[in-house]
Design a protein around this motif. Structure first.
Motif, mmCIF file in Angstrom:
data_model
loop_
_atom_site.group_PDB
_atom_site.id
_atom_site.type_symbol
_atom_site.label_atom_id
_atom_site.label_comp_id
_atom_site.label_asym_id
_atom_site.label_seq_id
_atom_site.Cartn_x
_atom_site.Cartn_y
_atom_site.Cartn_z
ATOM 1 N N GLN A 84 26.559 -36.519 -19.635
ATOM 2 C CA GLN A 84 25.311 -35.965 -20.177
ATOM 3 C C GLN A 84 24.149 -36.950 -20.008
ATOM 4 N N ARG B 73 28.616 -31.589 -26.186
ATOM 5 C CA ARG B 73 28.661 -30.761 -27.410
ATOM 6 C C ARG B 73 29.621 -29.586 -27.274
ATOM 7 N N THR B 74 29.808 -29.103 -26.039
ATOM 8 C CA THR B 74 30.727 -27.966 -25.861
ATOM 9 C C THR B 74 32.157 -28.403 -26.187
ATOM 10 N N ARG C 267 17.842 -23.695 -29.120
ATOM 11 C CA ARG C 267 18.406 -24.947 -28.572
ATOM 12 C C ARG C 267 17.420 -26.061 -28.845
ATOM 13 N N ARG D 86 30.343 -32.468 -17.463
ATOM 14 C CA ARG D 86 29.453 -33.404 -16.767
ATOM 15 C C ARG D 86 29.097 -34.544 -17.711
ATOM 16 N N ARG E 30 22.065 -20.867 -18.117
ATOM 17 C CA ARG E 30 23.024 -19.848 -18.569
ATOM 18 C C ARG E 30 22.824 -19.409 -20.009
ATOM 19 N N THR E 31 22.683 -20.367 -20.904
ATOM 20 C CA THR E 31 22.687 -19.984 -22.316
ATOM 21 C C THR E 31 21.498 -19.082 -22.618
ATOM 22 N N PRO F 160 31.751 -25.815 -18.641
ATOM 23 C CA PRO F 160 30.670 -25.012 -19.227
ATOM 24 C C PRO F 160 29.500 -24.820 -18.256
ATOM 25 N N LEU F 161 29.434 -25.653 -17.208
ATOM 26 C CA LEU F 161 28.340 -25.698 -16.248
ATOM 27 C C LEU F 161 27.042 -26.113 -16.971
ATOM 28 N N PRO F 162 26.087 -26.747 -16.364
ATOM 29 C CA PRO F 162 26.008 -27.028 -14.939
ATOM 30 C C PRO F 162 26.959 -28.137 -14.490
ATOM 31 N N GLN G 268 28.811 -21.360 -26.545
ATOM 32 C CA GLN G 268 29.576 -21.713 -25.343
ATOM 33 C C GLN G 268 31.062 -21.620 -25.676
ATOM 34 N N HIS H 222 27.877 -26.592 -29.865
ATOM 35 C CA HIS H 222 27.396 -25.496 -29.002
ATOM 36 C C HIS H 222 28.343 -24.308 -29.206
HETATM 37 C C1 NCD Z 1 26.280 -27.087 -21.646
HETATM 38 C C2 NCD Z 1 25.303 -27.580 -22.691
HETATM 39 O O1 NCD Z 1 24.124 -27.231 -22.651
HETATM 40 O O2 NCD Z 1 25.764 -28.307 -23.554
HETATM 41 N N1 NCD Z 1 25.723 -26.115 -20.824
HETATM 42 C C3 NCD Z 1 25.823 -24.813 -21.216
HETATM 43 O O3 NCD Z 1 25.231 -24.406 -22.186
HETATM 44 N N2 NCD Z 1 26.634 -24.030 -20.522
HETATM 45 C C4 NCD Z 1 26.955 -28.164 -20.901
HETATM 46 C C5 NCD Z 1 26.120 -29.193 -20.215
HETATM 47 O O4 NCD Z 1 24.887 -29.143 -20.239
HETATM 48 O O5 NCD Z 1 26.730 -30.082 -19.627
#
Ligand code: NCD
Length: 305
Positions: free
Chosen positions: A227, A162-163, A101, A225, A51-52, A263-265, A132, A129
């Motif tokens: 990590q 981090r989100t 990133r 999720r 996504r990002t 934030p997904l995934p 996000q 992040h």
């Molecule tokens: C998040 C991330 O990368 O921190 N994903 C995102 O950017 N939407 C969340 C995650 O990976 O769990």
């Protein structure tokens, strides 16, 4: 130089301006279609992303600009031992703005000091992040109409997520916000977030382990999720990964107007049966992320439309 490394670099007014721009883009996309013509965004992704990275790319294309970059460290000169500083000095010669990133906390900050173009932190290790969070803020604003007086539950891996750290930082500035921090003992919010952000702003909060007990009082439930990539011990990850699973049963005790964010995934932490519940907002977050990244690119490139 205009950079976005930490969400706290943005004032409350600047966040509101970004939201207003995003809402205007949603309303009148054609007005923005050529606003970044001939400008180039470089996406430097040293860590996986769907996504990002793609939303940054889609955002730049929708502004009429172009995109270049890489999506894994091994396809860049980092694999030959090049430093982040040298990489961004080189990329500054090709691009007008950089989204980066990196698995190491602080790498985008280091990059911003070496770059001669704006640098956006697209996620640095288990730290921050901010973009996000911009997606999350637009989602909360569109769904709840305010940031004030919300009880926000954050559930899952609050240590490495981090989100979560960026969202807590951003929400700590609004009136009457309360945090319910739901995690296993092993994955609690880092102390620096508790002391420097939550307590420093006099925010009411509690740290709990039960999602079921907390759900009835929440306006926002932000699931995350565990990590996997931040664990040194695979057995520890296996033990903790399914601590929380939100399903339609648990949602029965939630308010009718609570929103579910992620934030997904997603892995297992939200059952797919929840997707059809009108309170599920995680795919709206994905779309909101593109609009906020468009607004951010315009701001950092100082483009007025
Ligand atoms: C998040 C991330 O990368 O921190 N994903 C995102 O950017 N939407 C969340 C995650 O990976 O769990």
């Amino acid at each position: 130089m205009n950079n976005l490394i930490d969400i706290m670099q943005l004032s409350t007014e600047e966040i509101q301006q970004l939201i207003d721009t995003a809402l205007d883009i949603i309303d009148k996309p054609d007005k923005y279609a050529d606003s970044c013509k001939r400008k180039k965004l470089a996406t430097l992704f040293f860590e996986p992303s769907t996504r990002t990275r793609l939303s940054f790319e889609a955002a730049m294309y929708e502004l009429g600009g172009n995109v270049l970059g890489f999506s894994e460290a091994k396809s860049s000169s980092a694999s030959k031992g090049e430093s982040v500083s040298d990489t961004v000095r080189a990329v500054s010669c090709y691009a007008d703005i950089i989204a980066m990133r990196h698995p190491k906390e602080g790498a985008p900050l280091v990059a911003s000091r070496a770059a001669s173009v704006p640098v956006i932190n697209a996620g640095d290790g288990g730290h921050y992040h901010p973009t996000q969070t911009l997606a999350d803020l637009l989602t909360i604003y569109r769904e709840k109409g305010t940031f004030n007086n919300l009880t926000v539950g954050l559930c899952g891996d609050l240590q490495f997520g981090r989100t979560v750290h960026s969202l807590i930082s951003a929400m700590s500035r609004y009136k009457g916000v309360k945090f319910v921090l739901i995690s296993p003992e092993e994955l609690k919010v880092p102390r620096y977030i508790i002391t420097d952000v939550i307590e420093a702003n006099g925010i009411e909060y509690k740290e709990v382990t039960s999602l079921e007990d907390s759900i009835p009082e929440l306006d926002v439930l932000y699931m995350t999720r565990v990590q996997k990539e931040r664990f040194v011990n695979e057995a520890e990850y296996q033990r903790l990964k399914d601590t929380y699973i939100l399903d339609t049963d648990k949602l029965r005790d939630a308010r009718a107007d609570m929103i579910v964010m992620h934030p997904l995934p997603r892995v297992n932490e939200i059952s797919v049966s929840v997707d059809d519940d009108p309170r599920a907002c995680y795919f709206k977050q994905v779309l909101n992320g593109k609009y906020m990244r468009m607004a951010l690119i315009l701001k950092l490139l100082e483009v007025t439309v």
